[in-house]
Scaffold this active site. Sequence first.
Site, PDB file in Angstrom:
ATOM      1  N   SER A  51     -27.683  -0.983  22.966  1.00  0.00           N
ATOM      2  CA  SER A  51     -27.756  -1.839  23.882  1.00  0.00           C
ATOM      3  C   SER A  51     -27.896  -2.799  23.322  1.00  0.00           C
ATOM      4  CB  SER A  51     -28.985  -1.006  24.820  1.00  0.00           C
ATOM      5  OG  SER A  51     -30.769  -1.345  23.651  1.00  0.00           O
ATOM      6  N   HIS A  55     -29.335   7.439  22.980  1.00  0.00           N
ATOM      7  CA  HIS A  55     -30.259   6.247  23.829  1.00  0.00           C
ATOM      8  C   HIS A  55     -31.461   6.876  24.730  1.00  0.00           C
ATOM      9  CE1 HIS A  55     -31.425   2.603  22.303  1.00  0.00           C
ATOM     10  NE2 HIS A  55     -30.311   1.554  22.966  1.00  0.00           N
ATOM     11  N   HIS A  84     -32.778  10.111  13.768  1.00  0.00           N
ATOM     12  CA  HIS A  84     -32.532   8.434  14.102  1.00  0.00           C
ATOM     13  C   HIS A  84     -31.802   8.273  13.746  1.00  0.00           C
ATOM     14  CE1 HIS A  84     -33.663   4.171  14.799  1.00  0.00           C
ATOM     15  NE2 HIS A  84     -33.821   4.852  16.106  1.00  0.00           N
ATOM     16  N   ARG A 109     -43.673   2.939  16.896  1.00  0.00           N
ATOM     17  CA  ARG A 109     -43.576   3.393  18.268  1.00  0.00           C
ATOM     18  C   ARG A 109     -43.979   4.779  18.484  1.00  0.00           C
ATOM     19  NH1 ARG A 109     -37.598   1.746  19.441  1.00  0.00           N
ATOM     20  NH2 ARG A 109     -37.264   3.588  17.958  1.00  0.00           N
ATOM     21  N   ASP A 129     -39.065   8.680  21.702  1.00  0.00           N
ATOM     22  CA  ASP A 129     -38.814   9.121  23.799  1.00  0.00           C
ATOM     23  C   ASP A 129     -39.702  10.815  23.026  1.00  0.00           C
ATOM     24  OD1 ASP A 129     -37.336   6.803  24.434  1.00  0.00           O
ATOM     25  OD2 ASP A 129     -35.355   7.680  22.956  1.00  0.00           O
TER      26      ASP A 129
HETATM   27  N1  HAX Z   1     -31.740  18.014  16.707  1.00  0.00           N
HETATM   28  C1  HAX Z   1     -30.419  18.631  16.977  1.00  0.00           C
HETATM   29  N2  HAX Z   1     -29.948  17.788  15.565  1.00  0.00           N
HETATM   30  C2  HAX Z   1     -29.976  16.709  14.961  1.00  0.00           C
HETATM   31  C3  HAX Z   1     -30.788  16.250  15.819  1.00  0.00           C
HETATM   32  C4  HAX Z   1     -31.946  17.039  16.433  1.00  0.00           C
HETATM   33  N3  HAX Z   1     -33.334  15.627  17.024  1.00  0.00           N
HETATM   34  N4  HAX Z   1     -30.791  14.778  15.166  1.00  0.00           N
HETATM   35  C5  HAX Z   1     -29.874  14.476  14.747  1.00  0.00           C
HETATM   36  N5  HAX Z   1     -29.138  16.131  14.534  1.00  0.00           N
HETATM   37  C6  HAX Z   1     -27.770  16.800  14.259  1.00  0.00           C
HETATM   38  C7  HAX Z   1     -26.844  15.592  14.811  1.00  0.00           C
HETATM   39  O1  HAX Z   1     -26.836  15.849  16.221  1.00  0.00           O
HETATM   40  C8  HAX Z   1     -25.407  15.731  14.091  1.00  0.00           C
HETATM   41  O2  HAX Z   1     -25.188  17.177  13.989  1.00  0.00           O
HETATM   42  P1  HAX Z   1     -23.489  17.266  13.605  1.00  0.00           P
HETATM   43  O3  HAX Z   1     -22.734  16.658  12.781  1.00  0.00           O
HETATM   44  O4  HAX Z   1     -22.810  18.638  14.412  1.00  0.00           O
HETATM   45  O5  HAX Z   1     -22.441  16.281  15.033  1.00  0.00           O
HETATM   46  C9  HAX Z   1     -26.531  15.370  12.057  1.00  0.00           C
HETATM   47  O6  HAX Z   1     -27.958  15.759  12.987  1.00  0.00           O
HETATM   48  C10 HAX Z   1     -26.120  14.611  12.007  1.00  0.00           C
HETATM   49  O7  HAX Z   1     -26.199  13.471  12.188  1.00  0.00           O
HETATM   50  P2  HAX Z   1     -27.750  12.128  12.107  1.00  0.00           P
HETATM   51  O8  HAX Z   1     -27.131  11.734  10.580  1.00  0.00           O
HETATM   52  O9  HAX Z   1     -29.406  12.829  11.558  1.00  0.00           O
HETATM   53  O10 HAX Z   1     -28.080  10.934  12.838  1.00  0.00           O
HETATM   54  P3  HAX Z   1     -26.996  10.638  14.001  1.00  0.00           P
HETATM   55  O11 HAX Z   1     -27.745   9.319  13.736  1.00  0.00           O
HETATM   56  O12 HAX Z   1     -25.752  10.969  14.223  1.00  0.00           O
HETATM   57  O13 HAX Z   1     -27.589  10.774  15.225  1.00  0.00           O
HETATM   58  C11 HAX Z   1     -29.239  10.408  17.155  1.00  0.00           C
HETATM   59  C12 HAX Z   1     -29.269   9.944  15.279  1.00  0.00           C
HETATM   60  C13 HAX Z   1     -30.850   9.867  17.766  1.00  0.00           C
HETATM   61  C14 HAX Z   1     -28.387  10.110  18.097  1.00  0.00           C
HETATM   62  C15 HAX Z   1     -29.802  11.838  16.776  1.00  0.00           C
HETATM   63  O14 HAX Z   1     -31.024  11.958  16.329  1.00  0.00           O
HETATM   64  C16 HAX Z   1     -30.042  13.152  18.270  1.00  0.00           C
HETATM   65  O15 HAX Z   1     -29.226  13.112  18.921  1.00  0.00           O
HETATM   66  N6  HAX Z   1     -31.570  13.131  18.209  1.00  0.00           N
HETATM   67  C17 HAX Z   1     -31.972  13.597  19.617  1.00  0.00           C
HETATM   68  C18 HAX Z   1     -31.706  12.467  20.749  1.00  0.00           C
HETATM   69  C19 HAX Z   1     -32.701  11.445  20.582  1.00  0.00           C
HETATM   70  O16 HAX Z   1     -33.954  11.878  20.430  1.00  0.00           O
HETATM   71  N7  HAX Z   1     -31.786  10.025  20.941  1.00  0.00           N
HETATM   72  C20 HAX Z   1     -33.042   8.522  20.750  1.00  0.00           C
HETATM   73  C21 HAX Z   1     -33.077   7.822  19.860  1.00  0.00           C
HETATM   74  C22 HAX Z   1     -33.607   6.818  19.196  1.00  0.00           C
HETATM   75  C23 HAX Z   1     -33.293   5.600  20.980  1.00  0.00           C
HETATM   76  O17 HAX Z   1     -32.591   5.115  20.486  1.00  0.00           O
HETATM   77  N8  HAX Z   1     -33.960   5.768  21.603  1.00  0.00           N
HETATM   78  O18 HAX Z   1     -33.134   4.374  22.692  1.00  0.00           O
END
Ligand code: HAX
Length: 434
Positions: free
Chosen positions: A241, A271, A318, A327, A373
Amino acid sequence: MDPLKKKFVEIALPRVADFKKLLTEYGDKEIGTVTIGSVLTGMKGTVSLLTDTSKLDPEEGIRFRGYSIPELREKLPKVQPKGEPLPEGLFYLMLTGELPTQDDVAFLSREWSQRSDLPDYVYKVIDALPLDTRPMVQFSAAILSMASESKFFVAYMNGLSKADYWDTTYEDIMDLIARVPRIAAYIYRRMYHGNAQIEPDKSLDWAANLAHMMGYEQMEVYRLLRLYMFLHADHEGGNVSAHACHLVGSALSNPYYSFAAGMTGLAGPLHGFANQEVIRWIQSMLGEIGHACDDKEKIREYVIRQIEDGKVIPGYGHAVLRKTDPRFTAQYEFGKKYLPDDPMFRTVECLYEVVPGVLGQYQKIKNPWPNVDAGSGVLLHHYGIREFEFYTVLFGVSRSLGVLTQLLWDRAYGSAIERPTSHPLEWFKEQAGM
Ligand code: HAX
């Protein structure tokens, strides 16, 4: 000139001089490396933005102008001594780098209250959309509809000098921050309360007035929304964002365009949409494992099944953080204090005990800990704000404080248009010797 604007000029002048010196005298200094991996994995960790308002430490979490969340919960002005900090105070700190006084915060509450009236057509834009249009679509459309109101744009068309860009941007961001709670509350009452709208109470602070306009008058809800607005306001410059707002703003698109872009980024499931996903996910888990929210073994099995099915556990993980998000901790403490027996909150507690251990077993997951979240939805749910799809709008109202302050500083520094270079896949293969 209002006192905050005057202060901003005093603080900005020497910083802008430093910014220019860095560019002219130290522009060639190397400060990092880029790898094929960093390009292909979303540029994580690549130093490429200047953001003053806050800095995210992978181990400690966010610091706003050097202050941690627990420090600011102590130091920022409050309505009651044991209450939560007023978001006005955080905005003041992000804008100036200095802790505000009660008077500074009272000035902002008054100022935003006076600037909060929406042009009539904004209501008509919202009303023209089908009632079941997603709240973030309504929110973004309403913000975008006001772009012709931009004082920056009018001044620019009249031949504004580059050195003065910040001045009308300040006016725009103050207007926008003042207006977003009105838009949010209007959408909420229209969608979920038969369009029975509630007039603002201009004697209230920014967050409490939002609770009031949404129809919640309990002091605890005022307190919760103050905390919520404070915690979600800013997360340095690289999150989607903030970066979207900065990127669009770098083309000198006015703050309404830029903020609307930030909000469409916030709407994504990786996000800001995650805050609504968490509560939906908890409910479907409880539905499947038979409402045994304290049964940690069943929770563990459920979480493993989800991951094996290729699903993410919302609220965990994250892109930058590598520890429990402070947070989350602040909201967790709020829950412990005000709703310790709420079954949904107890489930969040159990998940906190179980999920990191499970996620930690998967090597690819870099951070098994809860993010912002993981607990926000259950607090809102407890007080009757149960329209999950609306939660991201609340996140968006809060985010206005951070990303618009960043945009003001961009204009003060005279930041350049963003234009990184791209290459086709063949180029990367060639570089790799593949
Ligand atoms: N559950 C299952 N798998 C997860 C995971 C979770 N909570 N967090 C990471 N992973 C997986 C990823 O999907 C990725 O898998 P692939 O290689 O198969 O694609 C792998 O682990 C590596 O990911 P990472 O390097 O640890 O994390 P990223 O930087 O790629 O992604 C995210 C960070 C926040 C997007 C990710 O942890 C996620 O999808 N979390 C769940 C959704 C979530 O809570 N989002 C909110 C984040 C906070 C925010 O910005 N709020 O606004």
